[in-house]
Design an enzyme around this catalytic site. Structure first.
Site, PDB file in Angstrom:
ATOM      1  N   GLU A   1      37.197  38.962  39.973  1.00  0.00           N
ATOM      2  CA  GLU A   1      38.205  38.439  39.441  1.00  0.00           C
ATOM      3  C   GLU A   1      39.436  39.339  39.251  1.00  0.00           C
ATOM      4  O   GLU A   1      38.936  40.616  38.665  1.00  0.00           O
ATOM      5  CB  GLU A   1      37.908  37.918  37.809  1.00  0.00           C
ATOM      6  CG  GLU A   1      37.109  36.544  37.936  1.00  0.00           C
ATOM      7  CD  GLU A   1      37.881  35.393  38.451  1.00  0.00           C
ATOM      8  OE1 GLU A   1      38.735  35.171  38.629  1.00  0.00           O
ATOM      9  OE2 GLU A   1      36.500  34.439  38.669  1.00  0.00           O
TER      10      GLU A   1
ATOM     11  N   ASN B   1      34.864  39.355  46.127  1.00  0.00           N
ATOM     12  CA  ASN B   1      34.052  38.986  44.864  1.00  0.00           C
ATOM     13  C   ASN B   1      34.634  39.410  43.652  1.00  0.00           C
ATOM     14  O   ASN B   1      34.763  40.412  43.566  1.00  0.00           O
ATOM     15  CB  ASN B   1      32.463  39.561  45.299  1.00  0.00           C
ATOM     16  CG  ASN B   1      31.519  39.175  44.209  1.00  0.00           C
ATOM     17  OD1 ASN B   1      31.833  38.270  43.443  1.00  0.00           O
ATOM     18  ND2 ASN B   1      30.652  39.968  44.038  1.00  0.00           N
TER      19      ASN B   1
ATOM     20  N   GLY C   1      29.514  41.584  25.350  1.00  0.00           N
ATOM     21  CA  GLY C   1      29.959  42.954  24.932  1.00  0.00           C
ATOM     22  C   GLY C   1      29.415  44.396  25.580  1.00  0.00           C
ATOM     23  O   GLY C   1      29.489  45.329  25.232  1.00  0.00           O
TER      24      GLY C   1
ATOM     25  N   ILE D   1      36.280  29.324  40.307  1.00  0.00           N
ATOM     26  CA  ILE D   1      36.978  29.629  38.815  1.00  0.00           C
ATOM     27  C   ILE D   1      38.489  29.554  38.770  1.00  0.00           C
ATOM     28  O   ILE D   1      38.672  28.847  37.909  1.00  0.00           O
ATOM     29  CB  ILE D   1      36.350  31.241  38.273  1.00  0.00           C
ATOM     30  CG1 ILE D   1      34.847  31.234  38.432  1.00  0.00           C
ATOM     31  CG2 ILE D   1      36.781  31.369  36.811  1.00  0.00           C
ATOM     32  CD1 ILE D   1      34.209  30.531  37.790  1.00  0.00           C
ATOM     33  N   ILE D   2      38.946  30.307  39.505  1.00  0.00           N
ATOM     34  CA  ILE D   2      40.502  30.250  39.567  1.00  0.00           C
ATOM     35  C   ILE D   2      41.207  29.223  40.846  1.00  0.00           C
ATOM     36  O   ILE D   2      40.476  29.534  41.899  1.00  0.00           O
ATOM     37  CB  ILE D   2      41.215  31.482  39.620  1.00  0.00           C
ATOM     38  CG1 ILE D   2      40.749  32.320  38.380  1.00  0.00           C
ATOM     39  CG2 ILE D   2      42.742  31.474  39.676  1.00  0.00           C
ATOM     40  CD1 ILE D   2      41.214  31.907  37.041  1.00  0.00           C
TER      41      ILE D   2
ATOM     42  N   CYS E   1      32.415  35.336  44.016  1.00  0.00           N
ATOM     43  CA  CYS E   1      31.777  34.802  44.975  1.00  0.00           C
ATOM     44  C   CYS E   1      30.896  36.139  45.695  1.00  0.00           C
ATOM     45  O   CYS E   1      30.509  36.852  44.915  1.00  0.00           O
ATOM     46  CB  CYS E   1      32.726  34.605  46.170  1.00  0.00           C
ATOM     47  SG  CYS E   1      34.278  33.813  46.017  1.00  0.00           S
TER      48      CYS E   1
ATOM     49  N   LEU F   1      32.259  30.928  44.238  1.00  0.00           N
ATOM     50  CA  LEU F   1      32.089  30.139  42.915  1.00  0.00           C
ATOM     51  C   LEU F   1      33.325  29.846  42.421  1.00  0.00           C
ATOM     52  O   LEU F   1      33.930  31.020  41.981  1.00  0.00           O
ATOM     53  CB  LEU F   1      31.173  31.165  41.946  1.00  0.00           C
ATOM     54  CG  LEU F   1      30.962  30.516  40.512  1.00  0.00           C
ATOM     55  CD1 LEU F   1      29.897  29.164  40.592  1.00  0.00           C
ATOM     56  CD2 LEU F   1      30.412  31.486  39.557  1.00  0.00           C
TER      57      LEU F   1
END
Length: 640
Positions: free
Chosen positions: A74, A72, A359, A50-51, A2, A48
Site C-alpha cells: 500500500e 504488493n 502495534g 483494497i483500494i 497482492c 487482494l
C-alpha cells in the site's frame, strides 16, 4: 495488497511458468490476477483488492505502454503523489495506488522509492530499455525473493512461487540453517534454499541485459539531534501516531485492529477510535494458562473505546492441529512460537474484516524490550581482559549438563561478562549458542559452516550504527536484524495466509525517523521501558495498562512440549526420516528431548528443531530430500 512474480531474461521467458508461480500464492490475492509478457519479461500478480476495488487491476502501465509494474503493498501518500504527477502532465487510467509507480518512475527513475510512504515490494519493467527494477520497502514489511541463473532472473513474493520452477535447487543452504538455529529465522539476504536470496529491506535491485546491481536506498539514522522538553515530545508522538494511523485507515474493505492489551496495540486502537465515527472492530487471542493470557487488559481498552471486540482462546491441541499448515505457509523454518497465536488472530480477524492495524514497531521505535534495560545496566561492564577466558570457561561449564536452572542462569551471566557488548547482545538474542550448535552438528554440517559465526551479523549491525547511546544502538541493531527477520515475516505470512492485510502505524518512516533522534534516556529510564511513549499515551489509556510489565506475545511452549506436543516432538525429531538427513547428532537431539521432559527447559531449542523438521517435510521433502547426509557422530551437547 497482492502477491507478485516474474521472470526477465535475455532470451524469451515462459509466461506459463509465471502463471504457475502465481497459482502458488493465490492466498495473497484471491480477488483476481493479471499478467504481462514480451520477448524478455513475464510479470504476474494475484490481487487482494483494497483500494479501487473495481478498477485497480494489475499490471499497470504508463500512457504509452512502455513501462509496466506489478505491486504488493500500500502507498499511503498516493493521492498526494497523484496530484503532483497530474500537474506535471501525467494521465491516469485508474484510481489505484499502484499506478503512481509507473509515472513516478518516468519522473525519477529508481529514485522513485524516496517519494513513497508505505509498505511495498514491486517490479517495474522498462520495456524500451529492457530494464527491471525491484524494490522493497524501508523496513521490510513486504517480502521479495529472487534467483539469478545465468542471464535470467526470477522473483516472487514467496519462496513457494519460485519453487514452482523445477530448475530451482531444493538443497538446504547450510549457512542459512546455521544462522536460523541461532536467531530463529533465516536472515536476509539468505534463504533456506541454495541460490535463492531475499532482497534486503530498503534495497533496490536493477537487472539489465543479464547484469544485476543492488543498492541500499534507506537506513534509519540514529544520529542524535537537538530536542526540546519531554512534554512537547509526548505531544508530538501523539500527533505523529494519529497521522500514521489516519493514512492507514483508507480502505474500501472492512477494517479493524489487533488488540493484545499491550501499550502499542492499545495506542493504535485509541488513535483509530479518535479518527473513526464507527466502533473499531478489535481482535484478541488468549490462552487457558493465565501467565500468558492478556485478554483482560485488551477487554479494558475495548470497553473504554466501545469497540466491537472478538476473542479466541488457543489451546495446545489447537496448536498441534495448525502446526503443519503454518510450516507450509512460511516456506522456511521459522521458530518464533508467537507465529501460532498470530495465525489464529489473523484467521479470527479475516472472518470480519479484510484490513487490520497493529502495534508492530512500537518497541523498536520507543525502547520497549526489557533486554534494552538489561544491556543499559550491564552492557558496558568490562572485566579485565585476562579474566574473559576464565569467565567464559566457568560460565559454559555451569550451563552444561543437568545443572539446576538457577545455576545455569548464573553460568550464562558469567559468560556474558566475558564477552564484548556486541556478543552479549547476540547471546541474548540466541536460541542455540555456538557451543550448542557445535555439539548438535554432524561432522558433515560442521565442515560446511566452518569459520562462520552467526554473531558476526549482530556485530556488523553494531559497527554500522550512528547512535552514540547504548539504548539507541540496540534499537538500531534490532531494526536491521530482528524486526525484518522475525517480527515482520511473522505478521506478513500469518496475515496473508488468511488473505488479510496488516498495516503498522508505528512503522511509518516519518514516525520512526523522528523517534530515532530522541535521547535513549527518554526511551528506557532505569527499568522503565518505552518511557516517553507511556507518557504520551497516559491521557489515552487506562493507568493499569501503562504501568504493567511488558508481557510480549508468548505462548506456554514449555508446557505444550511436555504435554500436547510431546508425542509429535519425539516422533518427528527421532524417527528415521529426521536421522537420515545427517545434519544433527541423534543422541544430542534425544538428550534435549529427555532433559525437557525431566524439567530442564529446552523448549526454545526443541522448537527450532521441530520447526525445521516440519518445514522440511512440508516443503523440501515434497520435491526431493536434498540435505547433505553423513554418518552420525557421537557427542555430548547442550542447548544455549
Amino acid at each position: 495488497m497482492c502477491g507478485v512474480a516474474g521472470i526477465v531474461s535475455t532470451s524469451p521467458p515462459d509466461p506459463e511458468q509465471v502463471r504457475a508461480m502465481c497459482r502458488r500464492i493465490t492466498h495473497r490475492g484471491p480477488d483476481g490476477e493479471g499478467y504481462y509478457s514480451d520477448a524478455h519479461a513475464a510479470l504476474g500478480m494475484r490481487r487482494l483488492a483494497i483500494i479501487d476495488v473495481a478498477g485497480g487491476g494489475q499490471p499497470v502501465y504508463n500512457e504509452d505502454g512502455t513501462v509496466a509494474a506489478v505491486f504488493n503493498g500500500e502507498i499511503y501518500n498516493f493521492m498526494e503523489l497523484r496530484r503532483q504527477l497530474v500537474a506535471r502532465g501525467h494521465r491516469f487510467a485508474t484510481d489505484s495506488d499502484t499506478e503512481v509507480l509507473v509515472h513516478l518512475y518516468e519522473e525519477h527513475g529508481e529514485d522513485l522509492v524516496t517519494h513513497l510512504r508505505g509498505m511495498f515490494a514491486f517490479a517495474i519493467w522498462d520495456i524500451a530499455r529492457r530494464r527491471l527494477l525491484l524494490a522493497r520497502d524501508r523496513v521490510g514489511k513486504k517480502p521479495l525473493y529472487y534467483r539469478q541463473s545465468g542471464s535470467s532472473l526470477s522473483f516472487a513474493s514467496e519462496l513457494k512461487a519460485l519453487m514452482a520452477d523445477p530448475a530451482v535447487s531444493r538443497e538446504v543452504d547450510p549457512v542459512a540453517l546455521h544462522h536460523y538455529l541461532t536467531f530463529q529465522y533465516v536472515p536476509a539476504p539468505w534463504s533456506i534454499h541454495r541460490g535463492v536470496r531475499k532482497l534486503p529491506p530498503g534495497h533496490l535491485l536493477v537487472w539489465h541485459e543479464g547484469d544485476v546491481r543492488l543498492r541500499r536506498y534507506w537506513k534509519l539514522d540514529f544520529t542524535p539531534r537537538p530536542v526540546g522538553c519531554e512534554q512537547d515530545a509526548a505531544e508530538q508522538a501523539r500527533q505523529l501516531l494519529l497521522d500514521a494511523t489516519r493514512v492507514r485507515m483508507v480502505s474500501e474493505r472492512p477494517l479493524g485492529a489487533f488488540l493484545s492489551g499491550g501499550v502499542d496495540s492499545s495506542a493504535v486502537v485509541a488513535a483509530m477510535a479518535r479518527l473513526s465515527d464507527q466502533p473499531v472492530k478489535t481482535f484478541c487471542i488468549g490462552f487457558d494458562d493465565r501467565r500468558y493470557d492478556e485478554r483482560s487488559y485488551a477487554a479494558t481498552v475495548a470497553r473504554r473505546y466501545g469497540t466491537d471486540h472478538h476473542e479466541f482462546v488457543v489451546a495446545g491441541s489447537s496448536a498441534l492441529e495448525v502446526l503443519p499448515r503454518v510450516a507450509r505457509h512460511f516456506d522456511e523454518p521459522f521458530a518464533d512460537s508467537s507465529a501460532i497465536p498470530s495465525f489464529f488472530v489473523a484467521e479470527l480477524s479475516r472472518r470480519h474484516v479484510t484490513v487490520v492495524l497493529n502495534g508492530d514497531g512500537g518497541d523498536e521505535s520507543f525502547g520497549g524490550y526489557r533486554r534494552y534495560a538489561f544491556m543499559k545496566r550491564v552492557g558496558r561492564m568490562q572485566p579485565p581482559r585476562q579474566l574473559h577466558a576464565m569467565l567464559n570457561s566457568v560460565g559454559s561449564a555451569l550451563m552444561q549438563g543437568k545443572a539446576p536452572a538457577r545455576l545455569r542462569r548464573f553460568g550464562r551471566g558469567l559468560r556474558l561478562l566475558g564477552e564484548t557488548p556486541q556478543h552479549r547482545y547476540a547471546s541474548l538474542m540466541s536460541y542455540f549458542t555456538n557451543e550448542g550448535k557445535d555439539a548438535l552438528y554432524t561432522a558433515a554440517l560442521h565442515e560446511q559452516v566452518a569459520g562462520i559465526d552467526s554473531y558476526d551479523l549482530i556485530s556488523r549491525a553494531f559497527d554500522t550504527s550512528r547512535a552514540d547511546e547504548d539504548v539507541n544502538r540496540l534499537m538500531d541493531v534490532d531494526v536491521n536484524t530482528y524486526l525484518p527477520g522475525d517480527l515482520l515475516v511473522k505478521v506478513d505470512i500469518t496475515t496473508m495466509a488468511n488473505s488479510l492485510e496488516a498495516r503498522s502505524p508505528f512503522l511509518d518512516h516519518h514516525l520512526m525517523e523522528w523517534a530515532a533522534g530522541l535521547p535513549g534516556r527518554w526511551k528506557v529510564d532505569g527499568q522503565v521501558t518505552k518511557a516517553l511513549l507511556k507518557k504520551a499515551m497516559a491521557p489515552w489509556l487506562p493507568p493499569e495498562l501503562i504501568t504493567r510489565p511488558k508481557a510480549g506475545f508468548g505462548v506456554p511452549l514449555a508446557d505444550w512440549l511436555r504435554n500436547e506436543l510431546r508425542p509429535m516432538a519425539f516422533d518427528l525429531l527421532t524417527d528415521h526420516t529426521a536421522r537420515s538427513r545427517g545434519l544433527f547428532r541423534p543422541e544430542v537431539v534425544r538428550g534435549l528431548l529427555q532433559d525437557h521432559v525431566e524439567g530442564r527447559d529446552r523448549a526454545n531449542c526443541l522448537w527450532a528443531l521441530l520447526q525445521f523438521e516440519l518445514w522440511h517435510r512440508a516443503c523440501a521433502d515434497r520435491t526431493g530430500n536434498s540435505s547433505t547426509t553423513a554418518a552420525p557422530q557421537p557427542a555430548q551437547g547442550h542447548c544455549g
